[in-house]
Design an enzyme around this catalytic site. Sequence first.
Site, mmCIF file in Angstrom:
data_model
loop_
_atom_site.group_PDB
_atom_site.id
_atom_site.type_symbol
_atom_site.label_atom_id
_atom_site.label_comp_id
_atom_site.label_asym_id
_atom_site.label_seq_id
_atom_site.Cartn_x
_atom_site.Cartn_y
_atom_site.Cartn_z
ATOM 1 N N TYR A 1 8.266 -54.122 -1.149
ATOM 2 C CA TYR A 1 7.322 -54.889 -0.323
ATOM 3 C C TYR A 1 7.879 -55.096 1.073
ATOM 4 C CZ TYR A 1 3.730 -58.341 0.766
ATOM 5 O OH TYR A 1 2.665 -59.003 1.327
ATOM 6 N N GLU B 1 -5.210 -55.942 -4.278
ATOM 7 C CA GLU B 1 -5.897 -56.093 -2.990
ATOM 8 C C GLU B 1 -6.543 -54.812 -2.485
ATOM 9 O OE1 GLU B 1 -3.953 -58.582 0.112
ATOM 10 O OE2 GLU B 1 -2.402 -58.799 -1.405
ATOM 11 N N GLU C 1 -0.452 -65.278 1.420
ATOM 12 C CA GLU C 1 -1.813 -64.742 1.509
ATOM 13 C C GLU C 1 -2.247 -64.161 0.164
ATOM 14 O OE1 GLU C 1 -3.983 -64.926 4.112
ATOM 15 O OE2 GLU C 1 -2.470 -66.175 5.073
ATOM 16 N N HIS D 1 11.871 -62.185 -2.854
ATOM 17 C CA HIS D 1 11.677 -60.788 -2.462
ATOM 18 C C HIS D 1 13.024 -60.103 -2.274
ATOM 19 C CE1 HIS D 1 7.564 -61.960 -0.521
ATOM 20 N NE2 HIS D 1 7.552 -62.024 -1.828
ATOM 21 N N ARG E 1 6.901 -57.088 3.640
ATOM 22 C CA ARG E 1 6.855 -58.393 4.317
ATOM 23 C C ARG E 1 7.886 -59.303 3.659
ATOM 24 N NH1 ARG E 1 1.347 -56.916 3.910
ATOM 25 N NH2 ARG E 1 0.486 -56.375 5.948
ATOM 26 N N ASP F 1 3.046 -62.859 -1.629
ATOM 27 C CA ASP F 1 3.301 -63.783 -0.526
ATOM 28 C C ASP F 1 2.199 -64.834 -0.504
ATOM 29 O OD1 ASP F 1 1.105 -62.407 0.462
ATOM 30 O OD2 ASP F 1 2.235 -61.305 1.969
ATOM 31 N N ASP G 1 -0.613 -59.167 -3.312
ATOM 32 C CA ASP G 1 0.748 -59.110 -2.782
ATOM 33 C C ASP G 1 1.527 -60.395 -3.046
ATOM 34 O OD1 ASP G 1 0.316 -56.576 -1.875
ATOM 35 O OD2 ASP G 1 -0.048 -57.137 0.207
#
Length: 751
Positions: free
Chosen positions: A298, A8, A85, A344, A300, A83, A81
């Site tokens: 990570y 990203e 998104e 995670h 989040r 997740d 990432d």
Amino acid sequence: MKSLVIVESPAKAKTISKILGKDFTVKASVGHVKDLPVKEMGIDIDKEFTPRYMVIPGKETVIRELKKAAKEADTVYLAPDPDREGEAIAWHIAEEIKSKAKEVYRITFNEITKSAVQEAIRHPGEIDLKKVDAQQARRVLDRLVGYELSPLLWRKVRRGLSAGRVQSVAVRLIVDREREIGEFRQEEYWSVNAEFEGSNKPAFWAKLAKYRNDKVEIKNAEGAEAAVADIRGSKFVLSRIEKKKKKRNPAPPFITSTLQQEASRKLRFTAKKTMVVAQQLYEGIELGEEGAVGLITYMRTDSLRVAAEAQQAARAYIETTYGKEFVPEKPPVFKSKASAQDAHEAVRPTYMTNSPEAIKHYLHKDQLALYRLIWNRFIASQMAPAELEQTTFEISCDTDQCRGETLFRASGSVVKFPGFMALYTESTDEAIDEGEAILPQLKEGEELALLNLQPKQHFTQPPPRYTEATLVKALEEKGIGRPSTYAAILSTIQDRKYVQKTEGKFSPTELGTVVNDFLVERFRELMDISFTANMEEDLDRIEDGKKKWVKIVKDFYRPFHEKLAEASAVKGKVKPEDIPTEETCENCGKPMVIRWGRHGRFMACTGFPECKTTKPLEGEGQAKEPETTDEKCPACGSPMVVRSGRFGKFVACSQYPTCKTTKPVSTGMKCPVDGGDIVERRSKRGKFWGCGNYPKCTFVSWYKPIPDPCPKCGAPFLVEKWDKAGNVTCICLNKECGHKAEIRKEEAVAG
């Protein structure tokens, strides 16, 4: 064999490129490459809510470069990432490059370390379409609410307003809390405290715990004075000593919400700032000759899981640094909540060799502060419990008239073994009591001398306003939003002027209260906290493969659309009532009222429209309570605060007028000329942005900088340019680049 890895951000690309070496090309998509169109809904409601995705304006160059790189590679690894998104970004990129690429895989890693990245390359997978569906459901729901509800607010309340599916519920929490505070009725009560001295010093204070054989409930000064008069002159004996050994376990390592809460309490960081700095630590920091290194996992996440290798490395560090007795017999296991995404890990440091002290010269102030917080919390979570001995004294009246009826109590604790407390203790949001007494070594049954008897007045307190920490905590506890959205929720409700933050505490604006009350009245289910939480759970079930996204959207949209039609049919605007005043109009003599308008309350003549006399309220626009910052005054060391003046906001020393140090408000972006802070300034011509090192550096821009890197040349930020028609484009200030495109905003449809 040549491989392409697509991530990203450019910073992440740099770190991963260093890890993988010359056989891999690493490119950055710079966030999303496709999304719903900006100027239309982009959802075909009649065809199962099919979304129409378009290349985001300005990303055409990025797409071309990714296609070219994919054509030249034998294998493509999509590594946004880990997740929802990130999965959606990978899916959109795959759609764009699939005709050019030979083999396309999806890889994820919880930390950007050599072992984690290489392991992901060795075991590539496929795009998780269930996770894509969950993200798509959220995006479609938020677009439907934003595009259909915001125009209604324009007609019913004020032009330019917007509503979000999740943010509106967060505003409701703040409005409801403010009403609780307004309705609170303060009650008086009294305590009685006594200072005693025994055979050994020091003297100590104890609190009246029982009076006349009842729990102490003294409502007024008369009752307190009567109790004091009754007790004074009595003899007292230490009737009971109780000692208990207690173990205090460490707090678990951070998840997103607890990281934001603790950074707010200990560092005074906003949730948004915490996530920005954490992202930098995750994506990689230049550590001298070692190059870019990802320092944390990570950020989040809502999982408390910790990899076994990380636990073993932490145990070795603890034994070396603190001693074997600080290492627990077994590594601790912390239980995540049922809805946690356990793929995670918790937020933790990636390498035990990179202690904060070892790398502090490579980190700027905020990075070091947050990294040290994450480091201390994680290491402490793997340490042995603290051992405390708590002692309680019970002091009884030894006079015939009150024997057995009056009892004072004092408590104190001694740390026998510090354990994790040698490194870290968690902060709390609740007010801290005055503290436990330091108790002397005394024997049970000995007589005590009464040195002082002191009544003390108290008042019950209303529920406190939310801080960033307590609001994030409330959102998490009530199931509103998810780890990736907390910071955005807090930023959005402030940007929309629905709430304000004064001295670190949230309160609703009048506009926020009006919008909230309208939505609660007309869209009760949408604004219901449990309904919003259930919707979040539905999104989780989509990701788990237990529900279909189209059905979730359909079940939501039908009743929502019906309520929208009903609300649209009601005539008239919604606004607060005028407030009568004793003032008369200086032009026509009619009464003046305090009216509500686009920019807040103002004085207006009741003779409108024949008489159009208006004037600002007294004090309106003047500086209110300043907002505190985490900065210290360079001149005197006092806290710096944000104040408002005739040319807008500025940062000033809290000790004004004794200390007159001021500075402009930083945008958080760096000057492209000398690296100084870009700050907002005002002049007679209006607002502009320039280097904080002026006059040494004369960089200036009349366009607002935004923290998005240029997709063409990699410049650290772009600027917004508005035309007279209200259209906005983003441009790169690098004249050799010339990048120019319609800006992508999280418009009113954002949830």
